[in-house]
Write an enzyme that holds these catalytic residues in place. Sequence first.
Site, short mmCIF file in Angstrom:
data_model
loop_
_atom_site.label_atom_id
_atom_site.label_comp_id
_atom_site.label_asym_id
_atom_site.label_seq_id
_atom_site.Cartn_x
_atom_site.Cartn_y
_atom_site.Cartn_z
CB THR A 155 -0.92 0.04 1.24
OG1 THR A 155 -0.11 0.16 2.41
CG2 THR A 155 -1.80 -1.21 1.35
CG HIS A 156 0.40 4.36 1.29
ND1 HIS A 156 -0.40 5.47 1.16
CD2 HIS A 156 -0.20 3.55 2.21
CE1 HIS A 156 -1.44 5.35 1.99
NE2 HIS A 156 -1.35 4.20 2.62
CB SER A 278 19.45 1.49 -24.98
OG SER A 278 20.31 2.59 -25.17
CE LYS A 284 17.74 0.72 -19.73
NZ LYS A 284 17.48 2.14 -20.00
CD GLU A 291 8.95 2.16 -20.87
OE1 GLU A 291 9.39 3.30 -20.67
OE2 GLU A 291 9.64 1.25 -21.37
CD GLN A 323 -18.39 13.12 -42.18
OE1 GLN A 323 -19.34 12.87 -42.90
NE2 GLN A 323 -17.41 13.93 -42.54
N1 ARG Z 1 -20.83 10.67 -43.55
C1 ARG Z 1 -21.97 10.99 -42.77
C2 ARG Z 1 -21.67 10.69 -41.29
O1 ARG Z 1 -20.76 10.02 -41.03
C3 ARG Z 1 -23.15 10.20 -43.20
C4 ARG Z 1 -24.44 10.84 -42.88
C5 ARG Z 1 -24.63 12.05 -43.75
N2 ARG Z 1 -25.90 12.67 -43.57
C6 ARG Z 1 -26.14 13.89 -43.96
N3 ARG Z 1 -27.31 14.36 -43.74
N4 ARG Z 1 -25.21 14.63 -44.48
O2 ARG Z 1 -22.36 11.14 -40.41
#
Ligand code: ARG
Length: 462
Positions: A155-156, A278, A284, A291, A323
């Site tokens: 712990t710690h 390394s 190393k 990491e 999108q």
């Molecule tokens: N490429 C668009 C997206 O990933 C698809 C939907 C587009 N719809 C629109 N009304 N422009 O959201």
Amino acid sequence: MPQLWQGRASKAVDDRVNDFNSSIRFDARMLAEDIAGSLAHSAMLARQGIISEADKDAIHAGLKSILADVENGALSVDPAAEDVHTFVEQTLTARIGSAGKRLHTGRSRNDQVALDLRLWLRGACAGLQGQLSELIGALCAQAEAGAGYVMPGYTHLQRAQPVTFGHQLMAYVRMLLRDKGRLADAVRRMDAECPLGSGALAGTTYPLDRFDTAAVLGFAAPCQNSIDGVSDRDFCVEICAALSLCMMHLSRLSEEIILWCSWEFKFIELDDAFTTGSSIMPQKKNPDVTELIRGKTGRVYGDLNTLLTMMKGLPLAYDKDMQEDKEAIFDAVDTLALCLKTLTPMLATMTPLPANMRAAAARGFINATDCADYLAKKGLPFRDAYKCTGSMVAFCIDHGKTLEELTLDEFRTFSPLFENDVYAAIDLTACCEGRASYGGPAKASVLAQVKAAREALEAQHG
Ligand code: ARG
């Protein structure tokens, strides 16, 4: 490829806008899902008498040929297409003529993309579940082998009480089993409602059978509200949150691996195949993999933050901001998959060094609680036993001894309750074995935990 939405504007859209607007470079990976949705939609349109059987047959043959050709390399996705939906529909029409133009009847790209992303995530999460099971399997195997390896529990980051290597590893198995459960919960909720048939936002005047397409596409039901259907991205956020938490667990495990393979600890030796060197220091042997996992955790948290922030101010229903969901969730999935792919064999091939664990356990007075418990069990109130043992530890530090190196006479200067059986009571193995409480570090308890974890995995698969 022209846009699907040409008709209203008086002039061509500026190239810079087209480039900016386009999502094909990242949404092309949903091509198979886009086609699956279109197959279900067009089959339903024919069944409802909205398009003819002949058109449906042509659409199906065309869609299947597009998928096959992209998969076998005969057709490549056009980077100039606005998005994957545009590419599929326009390629279809180029191949089969006007029947292709009937595919989009009663549908919008808004419900289409909401469906595609769900289907894609369903497959992606199944892949991650399998990878998590493999990692859990590798940890269980190491825990089983190391169920009796006594090491200091911390712990710690200060030596605290004796545990076993297996016990410590099984703590990570519990986290990973929860991760699997969380992912399964999120997918179950995602699969409860199908957005297809929501249209742009307001449904449609066509007599769609949304229950049919929902069932064909593996959903429990169509979504109840078409506005929610196209504007909901909770499933992305939930899955990304589950992946973030999983990365947090991998990062903590990575941190321990990094400590354990250092010369300061040397509790484990990593396989050379999973370490790096390394360019200047010939000696190393670096745990770069762990990491990087620790580092990549921040990326996935960033993806979650992207999604939450992107959604928080959006008025209903669809907005183009959404999108941006795909790159974030794709990155989170890809990152976790990449980490698991390397971490699992790294852990499976590491060699525990029980003598070093044991030597570390011998220093740091991790049996002090057991010594106090010994006195308490002989009748001394625990708080007095605690104080007495504290002064013994101070004495030992002054004299460069461990508790078990004290002679019985020395013990007795602290309390007449000490007898010869104190040595057995504070023996490290005995201290571990004595901790036979449910969930504790005793070998039998660790083996029971391994068995339970394997059963949990079986149950998840069953
Ligand atoms: N490429 C668009 C997206 O990933 C698809 C939907 C587009 N719809 C629109 N009304 N422009 O959201």
